[in-house]
Design a protein around this motif. Structure first.
Motif, PDB file in Angstrom:
ATOM      1  N   THR A   1     -43.362  13.462  17.100  1.00 39.63           N
ATOM      2  CA  THR A   1     -42.904  14.854  17.059  1.00 39.63           C
ATOM      3  C   THR A   1     -42.294  15.169  15.705  1.00 39.63           C
ATOM      4  O   THR A   1     -42.562  16.224  15.112  1.00 39.63           O
ATOM      5  N   LEU A   2     -41.471  14.246  15.186  1.00 39.27           N
ATOM      6  CA  LEU A   2     -40.902  14.441  13.858  1.00 39.27           C
ATOM      7  C   LEU A   2     -41.988  14.467  12.797  1.00 39.27           C
ATOM      8  O   LEU A   2     -41.998  15.324  11.910  1.00 39.27           O
ATOM      9  N   ARG A   3     -42.922  13.536  12.893  1.00 40.81           N
ATOM     10  CA  ARG A   3     -43.925  13.368  11.851  1.00 40.81           C
ATOM     11  C   ARG A   3     -44.917  14.522  11.799  1.00 40.81           C
ATOM     12  O   ARG A   3     -45.278  14.989  10.709  1.00 40.81           O
ATOM     13  N   PHE A   4     -45.364  14.983  12.954  1.00 41.93           N
ATOM     14  CA  PHE A   4     -46.455  15.962  12.979  1.00 41.93           C
ATOM     15  C   PHE A   4     -46.002  17.392  13.269  1.00 41.93           C
ATOM     16  O   PHE A   4     -46.762  18.328  13.035  1.00 41.93           O
ATOM     17  N   VAL A   5     -44.790  17.567  13.782  1.00 38.93           N
ATOM     18  CA  VAL A   5     -44.343  18.904  14.175  1.00 38.93           C
ATOM     19  C   VAL A   5     -43.120  19.352  13.371  1.00 38.93           C
ATOM     20  O   VAL A   5     -43.158  20.366  12.666  1.00 38.93           O
ATOM     21  N   VAL A   6     -42.031  18.591  13.477  1.00 43.07           N
ATOM     22  CA  VAL A   6     -40.759  19.050  12.923  1.00 43.07           C
ATOM     23  C   VAL A   6     -40.745  18.982  11.397  1.00 43.07           C
ATOM     24  O   VAL A   6     -40.404  19.973  10.727  1.00 43.07           O
ATOM     25  N   VAL A   7     -41.093  17.821  10.834  1.00 42.81           N
ATOM     26  CA  VAL A   7     -40.996  17.653   9.383  1.00 42.81           C
ATOM     27  C   VAL A   7     -41.931  18.604   8.628  1.00 42.81           C
ATOM     28  O   VAL A   7     -41.486  19.279   7.681  1.00 42.81           O
TER      29      VAL A   7
ATOM     30  N   ARG B   1     -41.748  23.252   5.112  1.00 39.98           N
ATOM     31  CA  ARG B   1     -42.312  24.561   4.754  1.00 39.98           C
ATOM     32  C   ARG B   1     -41.222  25.630   4.726  1.00 39.98           C
ATOM     33  O   ARG B   1     -41.180  26.469   3.823  1.00 39.98           O
ATOM     34  N   ILE B   2     -40.336  25.604   5.701  1.00 38.39           N
ATOM     35  CA  ILE B   2     -39.244  26.571   5.743  1.00 38.39           C
ATOM     36  C   ILE B   2     -38.319  26.395   4.540  1.00 38.39           C
ATOM     37  O   ILE B   2     -37.829  27.364   3.957  1.00 38.39           O
ATOM     38  N   ALA B   3     -38.080  25.125   4.171  1.00 35.77           N
ATOM     39  CA  ALA B   3     -37.134  24.826   3.088  1.00 35.77           C
ATOM     40  C   ALA B   3     -37.757  24.953   1.702  1.00 35.77           C
ATOM     41  O   ALA B   3     -37.026  24.879   0.703  1.00 35.77           O
ATOM     42  N   LEU B   4     -39.082  25.152   1.619  1.00 34.30           N
ATOM     43  CA  LEU B   4     -39.775  25.109   0.329  1.00 34.30           C
ATOM     44  C   LEU B   4     -39.207  26.071  -0.714  1.00 34.30           C
ATOM     45  O   LEU B   4     -38.968  25.664  -1.863  1.00 34.30           O
ATOM     46  N   PRO B   5     -38.967  27.353  -0.391  1.00 32.53           N
ATOM     47  CA  PRO B   5     -38.412  28.247  -1.427  1.00 32.53           C
ATOM     48  C   PRO B   5     -37.072  27.762  -1.976  1.00 32.53           C
ATOM     49  O   PRO B   5     -36.827  27.831  -3.188  1.00 32.53           O
ATOM     50  N   SER B   6     -36.205  27.266  -1.091  1.00 29.28           N
ATOM     51  CA  SER B   6     -34.906  26.750  -1.550  1.00 29.28           C
ATOM     52  C   SER B   6     -35.081  25.508  -2.407  1.00 29.28           C
ATOM     53  O   SER B   6     -34.350  25.314  -3.390  1.00 29.28           O
ATOM     54  N   LEU B   7     -36.049  24.662  -2.060  1.00 29.68           N
ATOM     55  CA  LEU B   7     -36.318  23.469  -2.871  1.00 29.68           C
ATOM     56  C   LEU B   7     -36.817  23.861  -4.253  1.00 29.68           C
ATOM     57  O   LEU B   7     -36.442  23.249  -5.261  1.00 29.68           O
ATOM     58  N   MET B   8     -37.659  24.867  -4.315  1.00 34.55           N
ATOM     59  CA  MET B   8     -38.168  25.324  -5.601  1.00 34.55           C
ATOM     60  C   MET B   8     -37.040  25.899  -6.452  1.00 34.55           C
ATOM     61  O   MET B   8     -36.987  25.678  -7.668  1.00 34.55           O
ATOM     62  N   GLY B   9     -36.137  26.637  -5.817  1.00 38.59           N
ATOM     63  CA  GLY B   9     -34.987  27.155  -6.550  1.00 38.59           C
ATOM     64  C   GLY B   9     -34.102  26.044  -7.068  1.00 38.59           C
ATOM     65  O   GLY B   9     -33.596  26.112  -8.202  1.00 38.59           O
TER      66      GLY B   9
ATOM     67  N   GLU C   1     -40.275  21.053  22.354  1.00 38.54           N
ATOM     68  CA  GLU C   1     -40.478  20.995  23.804  1.00 38.54           C
ATOM     69  C   GLU C   1     -41.963  20.919  24.147  1.00 38.54           C
ATOM     70  O   GLU C   1     -42.365  20.174  25.050  1.00 38.54           O
ATOM     71  N   ALA C   2     -42.773  21.671  23.412  1.00 38.32           N
ATOM     72  CA  ALA C   2     -44.218  21.628  23.637  1.00 38.32           C
ATOM     73  C   ALA C   2     -44.778  20.250  23.287  1.00 38.32           C
ATOM     74  O   ALA C   2     -45.655  19.722  23.989  1.00 38.32           O
ATOM     75  N   ALA C   3     -44.267  19.666  22.183  1.00 38.89           N
ATOM     76  CA  ALA C   3     -44.726  18.325  21.806  1.00 38.89           C
ATOM     77  C   ALA C   3     -44.364  17.303  22.887  1.00 38.89           C
ATOM     78  O   ALA C   3     -45.160  16.419  23.217  1.00 38.89           O
TER      79      ALA C   3
END
Length: 218
Positions: A132-138, A143-151, A120-122
């Motif tokens: 918005t996808l490129r610079f904010v969401v993705v 980053r949020i998914a990184l631990p699961s990706l590493m697992g 919404e801010a974007a």
């Protein structure tokens, strides 16, 4: 005991060669599969129904097909269609498809976890949907998914042991080859298992540490 350690010393160079191949398979599969998974995660949320359902179908194929079946299909099935691949390339292709299917759902969960206030801010700043996808969401979603990706990367490393079925000379294949020559399968498989643990245990600890560090900022 001394005789076992001596034998392990003799077998270790060959097993390390196989371990290097296993790590290379893992790295190549992740480098191809994770970006493809991100694309599928974005397309599965597309407003165009045909694109959305096509992406979902690819995700379900990648997740629903066992890695062993995928390996057999790529290595033995594609040549009958006129596309001949080496064992290593076939393994990378099959594991990349499996990776894409699973990481697509991991990444989609990460993208959906980005607070709505961010988008919404974007929008309030006049950013387009693509920006918005490129610079904010993705960036935040990955980053949020990184631990699961590493697992999941650890699971793919373990799955490389299946590639011996299509003649890839990785760690388990080397262990079986030594066992066939010496008839000491248990001894060599124990050493191979220790080498797998030498990779997976530090990787698991790194995953847990990364998850704890990121959780403080999310």
């Amino acid at each position: 005991m001394t005789g076992l350690l001596t034998s392990w010393g003799e077998w270790l160079p060959r097993l390390l060669e196989g371990l290097v191949t296993s790590v290379e398979l893992t790295a190549a599969s992740l480098l191809l599969g994770i970006p493809l998974g991100l694309v599928l995660a974005l397309l599965s949320s597309s407003r165009t129904r045909a694109v959305r359902w096509a992406a979902i179908a690819l995700v379900e194929i990648g997740r629903g097909t066992p890695a062993l079946v995928m390996l057999q299909f790529v290595y033995y099935g594609l040549p009958s269609a006129g596309l001949s691949l080496t064992a290593f390339v076939s393994a990378v292709a099959a594991l990349s498809l499996t990776t894409a299917g699973y990481t697509s759902e991991i990444l989609r969960g990460g993208l959906q976890a980005v607070p709505a206030g961010e988008t919404e801010a974007a929008g309030a700043l006049g950013m387009s949907h693509r920006d918005t996808l490129r610079f904010v969401v993705v960036p935040q979603g990955v980053r949020i998914a990184l631990p699961s990706l590493m697992g999941f990367a650890i699971l793919i490393f373990q799955a490389t042991s299946l590639t011996f079925t299509i003649s890839v000379v990785e760690l388990l294949s080397q262990a079986y080859s030594i066992g066939a020559a010496t008839f000491r399968y248990l001894d060599v498989l124990v050493l191979a298992g220790l080498l797998y643990l030498a990779v997976t245990i530090p990787a698991g600890l790194l995953t847990n540490r990364t998850e704890r560090r990121l959780s403080r900022h999310l």
